[in-house]
Structure formats: structure tokens, C-alpha cells
Design a protein around this motif. Sequence first.
Motif, PDB file in Angstrom:
ATOM      1  N   THR A  31       0.839  -1.195   0.000  1.00 10.54           N
ATOM      2  CA  THR A  31       0.000   0.000   0.000  1.00 10.54           C
ATOM      3  C   THR A  31       0.876   1.248   0.000  1.00 10.54           C
ATOM      4  O   THR A  31       1.988   1.222   0.495  1.00 10.54           O
ATOM      5  N   SER A  32       0.328   2.316  -0.529  1.00 10.37           N
ATOM      6  CA  SER A  32       1.050   3.596  -0.497  1.00 10.37           C
ATOM      7  C   SER A  32       0.541   4.491   0.633  1.00 10.37           C
ATOM      8  O   SER A  32       1.023   5.597   0.819  1.00 10.37           O
ATOM      9  N   MET A  33      -0.434   3.992   1.395  1.00 11.65           N
ATOM     10  CA  MET A  33      -1.025   4.795   2.469  1.00 11.65           C
ATOM     11  C   MET A  33      -0.089   4.960   3.658  1.00 11.65           C
ATOM     12  O   MET A  33      -0.110   5.979   4.328  1.00 11.65           O
ATOM     13  N   PHE A  34       0.709   3.939   3.944  1.00  9.53           N
ATOM     14  CA  PHE A  34       1.673   3.981   5.041  1.00  9.53           C
ATOM     15  C   PHE A  34       2.747   2.954   4.761  1.00  9.53           C
ATOM     16  O   PHE A  34       2.569   2.063   3.937  1.00  9.53           O
ATOM     17  N   GLY A  35       3.885   3.086   5.439  1.00  7.89           N
ATOM     18  CA  GLY A  35       5.017   2.216   5.172  1.00  7.89           C
ATOM     19  C   GLY A  35       5.147   1.022   6.093  1.00  7.89           C
ATOM     20  O   GLY A  35       5.608  -0.040   5.684  1.00  7.89           O
ATOM     21  N   TYR A  36       4.763   1.213   7.360  1.00 11.51           N
ATOM     22  CA  TYR A  36       4.918   0.151   8.348  1.00 11.51           C
ATOM     23  C   TYR A  36       3.647  -0.014   9.162  1.00 11.51           C
ATOM     24  O   TYR A  36       2.937   0.945   9.429  1.00 11.51           O
ATOM     25  N   MET A  37       3.433  -1.254   9.572  1.00  9.77           N
ATOM     26  CA  MET A  37       2.365  -1.565  10.511  1.00  9.77           C
ATOM     27  C   MET A  37       3.018  -2.271  11.693  1.00  9.77           C
ATOM     28  O   MET A  37       3.835  -3.176  11.510  1.00  9.77           O
ATOM     29  N   ILE A  38       2.686  -1.822  12.887  1.00 10.24           N
ATOM     30  CA  ILE A  38       3.188  -2.462  14.097  1.00 10.24           C
ATOM     31  C   ILE A  38       1.991  -3.035  14.837  1.00 10.24           C
ATOM     32  O   ILE A  38       0.998  -2.337  15.056  1.00 10.24           O
ATOM     33  N   ILE A  39       2.083  -4.296  15.213  1.00 14.41           N
ATOM     34  CA  ILE A  39       1.024  -4.974  15.947  1.00 14.41           C
ATOM     35  C   ILE A  39       1.609  -5.423  17.276  1.00 14.41           C
ATOM     36  O   ILE A  39       2.687  -6.021  17.316  1.00 14.41           O
ATOM     37  N   ALA A  40       0.910  -5.105  18.364  1.00 12.38           N
ATOM     38  CA  ALA A  40       1.381  -5.488  19.700  1.00 12.38           C
ATOM     39  C   ALA A  40       0.209  -6.002  20.522  1.00 12.38           C
ATOM     40  O   ALA A  40      -0.941  -5.618  20.294  1.00 12.38           O
ATOM     41  N   SER A  41       0.509  -6.851  21.476  1.00 11.95           N
ATOM     42  CA  SER A  41      -0.518  -7.398  22.356  1.00 11.95           C
ATOM     43  C   SER A  41      -0.416  -6.809  23.756  1.00 11.95           C
ATOM     44  O   SER A  41       0.678  -6.477  24.218  1.00 11.95           O
ATOM     45  N   ALA A  42      -1.586  -6.711  24.405  1.00 11.25           N
ATOM     46  CA  ALA A  42      -1.676  -6.229  25.785  1.00 11.25           C
ATOM     47  C   ALA A  42      -2.536  -7.209  26.575  1.00 11.25           C
ATOM     48  O   ALA A  42      -3.407  -7.874  26.010  1.00 11.25           O
ATOM     49  N   ASP A  43      -2.303  -7.276  27.880  1.00  8.54           N
ATOM     50  CA  ASP A  43      -3.033  -8.220  28.726  1.00  8.54           C
ATOM     51  C   ASP A  43      -4.408  -7.720  29.166  1.00  8.54           C
ATOM     52  O   ASP A  43      -5.237  -8.515  29.587  1.00  8.54           O
ATOM     53  N   SER A  44      -4.632  -6.417  29.093  1.00 11.72           N
ATOM     54  CA  SER A  44      -5.905  -5.866  29.558  1.00 11.72           C
ATOM     55  C   SER A  44      -6.223  -4.592  28.792  1.00 11.72           C
ATOM     56  O   SER A  44      -5.344  -4.014  28.144  1.00 11.72           O
ATOM     57  N   THR A  45      -7.467  -4.155  28.887  1.00  7.69           N
ATOM     58  CA  THR A  45      -7.844  -2.902  28.229  1.00  7.69           C
ATOM     59  C   THR A  45      -7.099  -1.733  28.849  1.00  7.69           C
ATOM     60  O   THR A  45      -6.704  -0.806  28.146  1.00  7.69           O
ATOM     61  N   GLN A  47      -4.052  -1.773  30.110  1.00  3.31           N
ATOM     62  CA  GLN A  47      -2.697  -1.781  29.570  1.00  3.31           C
ATOM     63  C   GLN A  47      -2.699  -1.306  28.125  1.00  3.31           C
ATOM     64  O   GLN A  47      -1.817  -0.550  27.712  1.00  3.31           O
ATOM     65  N   ALA A  48      -3.676  -1.734  27.340  1.00  7.74           N
ATOM     66  CA  ALA A  48      -3.748  -1.314  25.936  1.00  7.74           C
ATOM     67  C   ALA A  48      -3.863   0.205  25.833  1.00  7.74           C
ATOM     68  O   ALA A  48      -3.185   0.838  25.019  1.00  7.74           O
ATOM     69  N   LYS A  49      -4.701   0.800  26.663  1.00  7.29           N
ATOM     70  CA  LYS A  49      -4.858   2.256  26.653  1.00  7.29           C
ATOM     71  C   LYS A  49      -3.572   2.946  27.095  1.00  7.29           C
ATOM     72  O   LYS A  49      -3.188   3.981  26.530  1.00  7.29           O
ATOM     73  N   GLN A  73     -12.566   3.868  23.464  1.00  8.77           N
ATOM     74  CA  GLN A  73     -13.798   3.583  24.210  1.00  8.77           C
ATOM     75  C   GLN A  73     -13.755   2.196  24.849  1.00  8.77           C
ATOM     76  O   GLN A  73     -13.993   2.048  26.032  1.00  8.77           O
ATOM     77  N   THR A  74     -13.455   1.184  24.034  1.00  6.31           N
ATOM     78  CA  THR A  74     -13.464  -0.181  24.554  1.00  6.31           C
ATOM     79  C   THR A  74     -12.094  -0.643  25.020  1.00  6.31           C
ATOM     80  O   THR A  74     -11.991  -1.386  25.982  1.00  6.31           O
ATOM     81  N   GLY A  75     -11.051  -0.251  24.295  1.00 11.85           N
ATOM     82  CA  GLY A  75      -9.693  -0.624  24.682  1.00 11.85           C
ATOM     83  C   GLY A  75      -9.273  -2.013  24.265  1.00 11.85           C
ATOM     84  O   GLY A  75      -8.175  -2.449  24.580  1.00 11.85           O
ATOM     85  N   GLU A  76     -10.134  -2.732  23.534  1.00 14.41           N
ATOM     86  CA  GLU A  76      -9.776  -4.085  23.094  1.00 14.41           C
ATOM     87  C   GLU A  76      -8.864  -4.048  21.873  1.00 14.41           C
ATOM     88  O   GLU A  76      -8.083  -4.967  21.647  1.00 14.41           O
ATOM     89  N   TRP A  77      -9.014  -3.006  21.057  1.00 12.28           N
ATOM     90  CA  TRP A  77      -8.196  -2.833  19.858  1.00 12.28           C
ATOM     91  C   TRP A  77      -8.030  -1.340  19.660  1.00 12.28           C
ATOM     92  O   TRP A  77      -8.978  -0.633  19.358  1.00 12.28           O
ATOM     93  N   LEU A  78      -6.825  -0.861  19.859  1.00 13.46           N
ATOM     94  CA  LEU A  78      -6.536   0.552  19.647  1.00 13.46           C
ATOM     95  C   LEU A  78      -5.663   0.701  18.425  1.00 13.46           C
ATOM     96  O   LEU A  78      -4.745  -0.088  18.210  1.00 13.46           O
ATOM     97  N   LEU A  79      -5.965   1.708  17.645  1.00 15.09           N
ATOM     98  CA  LEU A  79      -5.187   2.026  16.460  1.00 15.09           C
ATOM     99  C   LEU A  79      -4.629   3.426  16.638  1.00 15.09           C
ATOM    100  O   LEU A  79      -5.375   4.348  16.953  1.00 15.09           O
ATOM    101  N   VAL A  80      -3.325   3.556  16.484  1.00 12.80           N
ATOM    102  CA  VAL A  80      -2.670   4.861  16.578  1.00 12.80           C
ATOM    103  C   VAL A  80      -2.079   5.158  15.208  1.00 12.80           C
ATOM    104  O   VAL A  80      -1.207   4.430  14.729  1.00 12.80           O
ATOM    105  N   ILE A  89      -2.796  -2.030  18.762  1.00 17.78           N
ATOM    106  CA  ILE A  89      -2.586  -2.613  20.090  1.00 17.78           C
ATOM    107  C   ILE A  89      -3.854  -3.392  20.403  1.00 17.78           C
ATOM    108  O   ILE A  89      -4.942  -2.822  20.450  1.00 17.78           O
ATOM    109  N   MET A  90      -3.691  -4.697  20.591  1.00 19.02           N
ATOM    110  CA  MET A  90      -4.857  -5.564  20.674  1.00 19.02           C
ATOM    111  C   MET A  90      -4.773  -6.528  21.858  1.00 19.02           C
ATOM    112  O   MET A  90      -3.677  -6.946  22.245  1.00 19.02           O
ATOM    113  N   LEU A  91      -5.943  -6.884  22.365  1.00 15.81           N
ATOM    114  CA  LEU A  91      -6.007  -7.978  23.323  1.00 15.81           C
ATOM    115  C   LEU A  91      -5.812  -9.282  22.543  1.00 15.81           C
ATOM    116  O   LEU A  91      -6.147  -9.357  21.348  1.00 15.81           O
ATOM    117  N   PRO A  92      -5.267 -10.319  23.176  1.00 13.76           N
ATOM    118  CA  PRO A  92      -4.941 -11.554  22.460  1.00 13.76           C
ATOM    119  C   PRO A  92      -6.105 -12.176  21.680  1.00 13.76           C
ATOM    120  O   PRO A  92      -5.921 -12.619  20.546  1.00 13.76           O
TER     121      PRO A  92
END
Length: 108
Positions: A31-45, A47-49, A73-80, A89-92
Motif C-alpha cells: 500500500t502507499s497509504m503507510f510504510g509500516y504496521m506495528i502490531i502489539a498485544s496487551a493483557d488488559s484494556t 494496559q492497551a490504553k 472507548q473499549t480498549g480491546e483494539w486501539l489504532l494509533v 494494540i490488541m487484546l490476544p
Amino acid sequence: MNSEELVNTIVDALEDIKAYDIDVIDVSKITSMFGYMIIASADSTRQAKSLANNVQVKVKAAGGNVYSVEGEQTGEWLLVDLGDVIVHIMLPAVREYYNLKALWSGKN
């Protein structure tokens, strides 16, 4: 700040608050929209926030821009959205369900 410096700043910010399973995917050929995607896991909402907040603080301190944050709002999946780098940043359970790593890199 170039993309590699931005990626390093983000990974450091995620590691500061104990994110795990951090994947950095170069998507510039897909894609030309962005160069990198970073995916990380958190143990709780909570921690994700905190992870999303720390990424924003560290990137701004390093001279980068934060364009948008979604999912607080939910904290289960955050996109920055940091321009050339998108951070998920996602819950498992959510991460396993959507499997963005396989979708964007072709790897399982």
C-alpha cells in the motif's frame, strides 16, 4: 523523523509498558497509504490504553506527529495513526480473531 526512527521510538514505547508479541511489518510494497504496521498485544484494556498513550507521548517528544487514535472507548483494539506508521494494540483474543499479521504479511 524518518520511518526507521519512528518505528524504533514506537517499539521502545511499547516495550516500556510491557507490550508483547510486537510485530513490525513493512507494508510499503502493498500500500502507499503507510510504510509500516506495528502490531502489539496487551493483557488488559487498561494496559492497551496505557500503551497507546505512551506511544503518543514518546512520538510527540521525539518530534513526530500523532494524527488519530481509535478504539479508546473499549480498549480491546486501539489504532494509533502516526502517518507512515500505523500501530495496532490488541487484546490476544481480538488479535487472534482478526490475524492482521497473516493478512498483511502473508505469514501465519
